[in-house]
Design a protein around this motif. Structure first.
Motif, PDB file in Angstrom:
ATOM      1  N   GLY A  66     -12.154 -11.543 -18.946  1.00 36.47           N
ATOM      2  CA  GLY A  66     -13.513 -11.099 -18.685  1.00 36.47           C
ATOM      3  C   GLY A  66     -14.535 -11.595 -19.676  1.00 36.47           C
ATOM      4  N   VAL A  67     -14.231 -12.698 -20.338  1.00 34.12           N
ATOM      5  CA  VAL A  67     -15.129 -13.243 -21.357  1.00 34.12           C
ATOM      6  C   VAL A  67     -15.725 -14.554 -20.842  1.00 34.12           C
ATOM      7  CG1 VAL A  67     -15.341 -14.064 -23.723  1.00 34.12           C
ATOM      8  CG2 VAL A  67     -13.715 -12.249 -23.169  1.00 34.12           C
ATOM      9  N   SER A  68     -17.040 -14.700 -20.941  1.00 32.80           N
ATOM     10  CA  SER A  68     -17.682 -15.926 -20.512  1.00 32.80           C
ATOM     11  C   SER A  68     -17.272 -17.089 -21.409  1.00 32.80           C
ATOM     12  CB  SER A  68     -19.203 -15.777 -20.547  1.00 32.80           C
ATOM     13  OG  SER A  68     -19.830 -17.022 -20.308  1.00 32.80           O
ATOM     14  N   ALA A  69     -16.927 -18.217 -20.788  1.00 34.61           N
ATOM     15  CA  ALA A  69     -16.553 -19.412 -21.550  1.00 34.61           C
ATOM     16  C   ALA A  69     -17.723 -20.384 -21.676  1.00 34.61           C
ATOM     17  CB  ALA A  69     -15.368 -20.103 -20.880  1.00 34.61           C
ATOM     18  N   GLN A  70     -18.913 -19.964 -21.301  1.00 33.98           N
ATOM     19  CA  GLN A  70     -20.055 -20.868 -21.303  1.00 33.98           C
ATOM     20  C   GLN A  70     -20.543 -21.192 -22.709  1.00 33.98           C
ATOM     21  OE1 GLN A  70     -23.047 -19.174 -18.760  1.00 33.98           O
ATOM     22  NE2 GLN A  70     -21.887 -19.577 -16.883  1.00 33.98           N
ATOM     23  N   ARG A  71     -20.124 -20.413 -23.691  1.00 38.12           N
ATOM     24  CA  ARG A  71     -20.594 -20.659 -25.049  1.00 38.12           C
ATOM     25  C   ARG A  71     -19.597 -21.470 -25.876  1.00 38.12           C
ATOM     26  NH1 ARG A  71     -21.868 -14.908 -24.610  1.00 38.12           N
ATOM     27  NH2 ARG A  71     -24.047 -14.663 -24.028  1.00 38.12           N
ATOM     28  N   LEU A  72     -18.595 -22.065 -25.238  1.00 38.98           N
ATOM     29  CA  LEU A  72     -17.697 -22.951 -25.971  1.00 38.98           C
ATOM     30  C   LEU A  72     -18.452 -24.200 -26.411  1.00 38.98           C
ATOM     31  CD1 LEU A  72     -14.423 -22.788 -23.818  1.00 38.98           C
ATOM     32  CD2 LEU A  72     -14.938 -21.562 -25.930  1.00 38.98           C
ATOM     33  N   ILE A  73     -18.308 -24.576 -27.654  1.00 37.38           N
ATOM     34  CA  ILE A  73     -18.992 -25.734 -28.215  1.00 37.38           C
ATOM     35  C   ILE A  73     -17.964 -26.833 -28.424  1.00 37.38           C
ATOM     36  CG2 ILE A  73     -20.311 -26.596 -30.184  1.00 37.38           C
ATOM     37  CD1 ILE A  73     -21.258 -23.665 -30.596  1.00 37.38           C
ATOM     38  N   VAL A  74     -18.206 -28.003 -27.844  1.00 39.27           N
ATOM     39  CA  VAL A  74     -17.225 -29.090 -27.862  1.00 39.27           C
ATOM     40  C   VAL A  74     -17.446 -29.991 -29.079  1.00 39.27           C
ATOM     41  CG1 VAL A  74     -16.348 -31.116 -26.654  1.00 39.27           C
ATOM     42  CG2 VAL A  74     -16.985 -29.062 -25.355  1.00 39.27           C
ATOM     43  N   ASP A  75     -16.362 -30.210 -29.821  1.00 38.89           N
ATOM     44  CA  ASP A  75     -16.343 -31.164 -30.927  1.00 38.89           C
ATOM     45  C   ASP A  75     -15.506 -32.360 -30.475  1.00 38.89           C
ATOM     46  OD1 ASP A  75     -16.047 -32.640 -33.213  1.00 38.89           O
ATOM     47  OD2 ASP A  75     -15.464 -30.958 -34.492  1.00 38.89           O
ATOM     48  N   GLN A  76     -16.166 -33.484 -30.272  1.00 41.26           N
ATOM     49  CA  GLN A  76     -15.472 -34.675 -29.781  1.00 41.26           C
ATOM     50  C   GLN A  76     -14.479 -35.228 -30.802  1.00 41.26           C
ATOM     51  OE1 GLN A  76     -15.948 -35.966 -26.770  1.00 41.26           O
ATOM     52  NE2 GLN A  76     -17.897 -35.148 -26.039  1.00 41.26           N
ATOM     53  N   GLY A  77     -14.613 -34.828 -32.049  1.00 36.82           N
ATOM     54  CA  GLY A  77     -13.799 -35.428 -33.102  1.00 36.82           C
ATOM     55  C   GLY A  77     -12.583 -34.640 -33.505  1.00 36.82           C
ATOM     56  N   ARG A  78     -12.234 -33.570 -32.774  1.00 32.25           N
ATOM     57  CA  ARG A  78     -11.058 -32.799 -33.133  1.00 32.25           C
ATOM     58  C   ARG A  78     -10.356 -32.283 -31.887  1.00 32.25           C
ATOM     59  NH1 ARG A  78     -11.904 -28.438 -36.933  1.00 32.25           N
ATOM     60  NH2 ARG A  78     -13.858 -29.403 -37.540  1.00 32.25           N
ATOM     61  N   PRO A  79      -9.055 -32.023 -31.977  1.00 36.36           N
ATOM     62  CA  PRO A  79      -8.370 -31.411 -30.845  1.00 36.36           C
ATOM     63  C   PRO A  79      -8.639 -29.907 -30.831  1.00 36.36           C
ATOM     64  CG  PRO A  79      -6.830 -31.690 -32.643  1.00 36.36           C
ATOM     65  CD  PRO A  79      -8.146 -32.309 -33.100  1.00 36.36           C
ATOM     66  N   THR A  80      -8.499 -29.302 -29.678  1.00 35.07           N
ATOM     67  CA  THR A  80      -8.488 -27.846 -29.632  1.00 35.07           C
ATOM     68  C   THR A  80      -7.259 -27.375 -30.404  1.00 35.07           C
ATOM     69  OG1 THR A  80      -9.534 -27.845 -27.460  1.00 35.07           O
ATOM     70  CG2 THR A  80      -8.368 -25.841 -28.108  1.00 35.07           C
ATOM     71  N   THR A  81      -7.453 -26.446 -31.327  1.00 37.92           N
ATOM     72  CA  THR A  81      -6.332 -25.964 -32.133  1.00 37.92           C
ATOM     73  C   THR A  81      -5.288 -25.311 -31.242  1.00 37.92           C
ATOM     74  OG1 THR A  81      -7.750 -25.613 -34.054  1.00 37.92           O
ATOM     75  CG2 THR A  81      -5.656 -24.447 -34.020  1.00 37.92           C
ATOM     76  N   ARG A  82      -4.074 -25.814 -31.294  1.00 40.33           N
ATOM     77  CA  ARG A  82      -3.011 -25.228 -30.487  1.00 40.33           C
ATOM     78  C   ARG A  82      -1.679 -25.328 -31.221  1.00 40.33           C
ATOM     79  NH1 ARG A  82      -4.384 -30.175 -28.470  1.00 40.33           N
ATOM     80  NH2 ARG A  82      -2.721 -31.571 -27.736  1.00 40.33           N
ATOM     81  N   LYS A  83      -0.835 -24.366 -30.953  1.00 41.83           N
ATOM     82  CA  LYS A  83       0.458 -24.275 -31.624  1.00 41.83           C
ATOM     83  C   LYS A  83       1.545 -24.118 -30.572  1.00 41.83           C
ATOM     84  CE  LYS A  83      -1.734 -21.934 -35.539  1.00 41.83           C
ATOM     85  NZ  LYS A  83      -1.396 -22.859 -36.623  1.00 41.83           N
ATOM     86  N   THR A  84       2.664 -24.779 -30.775  1.00 39.87           N
ATOM     87  CA  THR A  84       3.803 -24.643 -29.879  1.00 39.87           C
ATOM     88  C   THR A  84       4.969 -24.052 -30.665  1.00 39.87           C
ATOM     89  OG1 THR A  84       3.109 -26.575 -28.586  1.00 39.87           O
ATOM     90  CG2 THR A  84       5.380 -25.836 -28.318  1.00 39.87           C
TER      91      THR A  84
END
Length: 210
Positions: free
Chosen positions: A76-94
């Motif tokens: 239920g959270v709006s994703a419209q305020r995500l700010i894109v940084d072209q120079g980095r990956p989205t932080t993710r962990k496996t």
């Protein structure tokens, strides 16, 4: 109440270990299921559960950012305020799990450098645009590069000028000076020891800290 954070998206791969790899002394995991969660997305979900709104996250331009967006919307959270940084990956962990224990190596995709001045401007501009309608600000610090000294201090000053409290969940690796002026800082015990600068051995020997 807006929250500022770098989204941390974690993928859990669950399975069973029945043999050791012949190529290397590591277990072979037979996958039985996968799940994903967004750790700082949970902060946003908690904010929304309190009938508030507003989450500002910096993501990369990749598939993981789409998954973060989906996780936000599911809660239920709006994703419209995500700010894109072209120079980095989205932080993710496996993380690969077997019998409720992590096995094999942990795999992280991240870039911990602080965001540049242009992205700092975007974060601050978006926050300033909605601050009039907010009761306070949460700084959720995962030490991934969004909450630079400039961002923290300008957010705190913007909020203070409007009489709005700033609440901080700190990182143990961030200097306390970044949070100067915040009304509340919520470290866990280990973070409090590290941020205080007290030698941990001295604290453990002193009964007055219990």
């Amino acid at each position: 109440m807006p929250s500022l954070a770098m989204p941390v998206w974690t993928k859990h791969i669950a399975g069973e270990v029945k043999k050791i790899s012949p190529e290397a002394p590591v277990p072979v995991v037979e996958v039985t299921g996968e799940s994903s969660e967004g750790l700082s997305c949970n902060v946003a979900a908690n904010v929304v559960s309190l009938k508030a709104d507003g989450t500002y996250c910096v993501v990369g331009k990749d598939r993981a950012s789409d998954q973060v967006s989906s996780l936000l919307q599911e809660q239920g959270v709006s994703a419209q305020r995500l700010i894109v940084d072209q120079g980095r990956p989205t932080t993710r962990k496996t993380r690969i799990m077997a019998e409720h224990q992590q096995v094999v190596s942990a795999v992280d995709h991240e870039k911990k450098q602080f965001i540049d001045a242009t992205l700092e401007d975007k974060v601050l501009q978006q926050l300033e645009a909605v601050l009039d309608d907010c009761q306070g600000v949460i700084l959720e610090d995962y030490a991934k590069g969004v909450l630079s000294h400039r961002v923290c201090q300008e957010v705190i000053q913007l909020a203070r000028r409007q009489g709005k409290p700033v609440l901080v969940d700190p990182s143990r690796t961030t200097p306390l000076s970044f949070y100067k002026g915040a009304q509340l800082i919520k470290p866990n015990r280990d973070e409090a020891v590290l941020l205080s600068g007290f030698p941990s051995d001295e604290i453990h020997r002193s009964e007055k800290f219990y």
